[in-house]
Design a protein around this motif. Sequence first.
Motif, mmCIF file in Angstrom:
data_model
loop_
_atom_site.group_PDB
_atom_site.id
_atom_site.type_symbol
_atom_site.label_atom_id
_atom_site.label_comp_id
_atom_site.label_asym_id
_atom_site.label_seq_id
_atom_site.Cartn_x
_atom_site.Cartn_y
_atom_site.Cartn_z
ATOM 1 N N LYS A 39 0.819 -1.218 0.000
ATOM 2 C CA LYS A 39 0.000 0.000 0.000
ATOM 3 C C LYS A 39 0.853 1.269 0.000
ATOM 4 C CE LYS A 39 -4.055 -2.127 2.153
ATOM 5 N NZ LYS A 39 -4.298 -3.098 1.306
ATOM 6 N N TYR A 40 1.993 1.205 -0.694
ATOM 7 C CA TYR A 40 2.821 2.390 -0.883
ATOM 8 C C TYR A 40 2.012 3.390 -1.703
ATOM 9 C CZ TYR A 40 6.841 5.321 -1.917
ATOM 10 O OH TYR A 40 7.713 6.384 -2.010
ATOM 11 N N PRO A 41 1.982 4.678 -1.301
ATOM 12 C CA PRO A 41 1.072 5.637 -1.941
ATOM 13 C C PRO A 41 1.254 5.825 -3.446
ATOM 14 C CG PRO A 41 2.379 6.712 -0.214
ATOM 15 C CD PRO A 41 2.752 5.271 -0.224
ATOM 16 N N ASN A 42 2.492 5.766 -3.953
ATOM 17 C CA ASN A 42 2.695 5.973 -5.383
ATOM 18 C C ASN A 42 3.809 5.062 -5.891
ATOM 19 O OD1 ASN A 42 2.698 6.873 -7.968
ATOM 20 N ND2 ASN A 42 3.276 8.969 -7.509
ATOM 21 N N PRO A 43 3.490 3.804 -6.175
ATOM 22 C CA PRO A 43 4.524 2.860 -6.608
ATOM 23 C C PRO A 43 5.223 3.257 -7.905
ATOM 24 C CG PRO A 43 2.421 1.749 -6.250
ATOM 25 C CD PRO A 43 2.182 3.205 -6.077
ATOM 26 N N LYS A 44 4.586 4.086 -8.710
ATOM 27 C CA LYS A 44 5.188 4.464 -9.993
ATOM 28 C C LYS A 44 6.404 5.378 -9.820
ATOM 29 C CE LYS A 44 1.028 3.860 -12.678
ATOM 30 N NZ LYS A 44 0.028 4.452 -13.547
ATOM 31 N N GLU A 45 6.550 6.002 -8.646
ATOM 32 C CA GLU A 45 7.680 6.920 -8.448
ATOM 33 C C GLU A 45 8.964 6.199 -8.042
ATOM 34 O OE1 GLU A 45 6.973 8.310 -3.816
ATOM 35 O OE2 GLU A 45 6.288 9.591 -5.437
ATOM 36 N N HIS A 49 16.223 1.244 -10.176
ATOM 37 C CA HIS A 49 17.402 2.106 -10.198
ATOM 38 C C HIS A 49 17.512 2.933 -8.913
ATOM 39 C CE1 HIS A 49 20.721 4.117 -12.166
ATOM 40 N NE2 HIS A 49 20.256 5.252 -11.713
ATOM 41 N N SER A 50 16.383 3.182 -8.250
ATOM 42 C CA SER A 50 16.406 3.910 -6.977
ATOM 43 C C SER A 50 17.280 3.188 -5.957
ATOM 44 C CB SER A 50 14.990 4.051 -6.410
ATOM 45 O OG SER A 50 14.154 4.722 -7.315
ATOM 46 N N TRP A 51 17.266 1.868 -6.003
ATOM 47 C CA TRP A 51 18.087 1.088 -5.062
ATOM 48 C C TRP A 51 19.568 1.300 -5.364
ATOM 49 C CZ3 TRP A 51 15.540 -0.375 -1.043
ATOM 50 C CH2 TRP A 51 14.208 -0.731 -1.152
#
Length: 125
Positions: A39-45, A49-51
């Motif tokens: 239930k992360y608010p905006n998974p598209k963001e 690569h963020s990792w």
Amino acid sequence: MNPYFDGDESFIFFGMDPTKPACSKQWNKYLKRALTLMKYPNPKEICFHSWRHFFCSRMLDVIPDKRVVMALSGHKTTAMLDHYGKLLEQEKTLAIAKEAIKEVFKNESTNEPVEFKNFKMVANM
């Protein structure tokens, strides 16, 4: 667990092709699915690569030799690695500046720090 395991040169993250590591599109699909289930608010963001960005930023905090971080992250040039370091340095600079400003401009009658919101870097580092 790699079914194509062929010694120390095998990929940790493997895909259907034993000559290539797993496809990033596949990782992003599963990452977004996990974020949605959490239930992360905006998974598209968030993307895989963020990792990598997080890893490089934190490794640059503790490993002084950029060549080691480059070997760990797979960057071929210091210019790309420095991109992560630059963002990290800006974050650190902002945090230090916020604390210094609170101390310098504290309310002298109550000795309470002044709160600043929307504080941003003026000059590029």
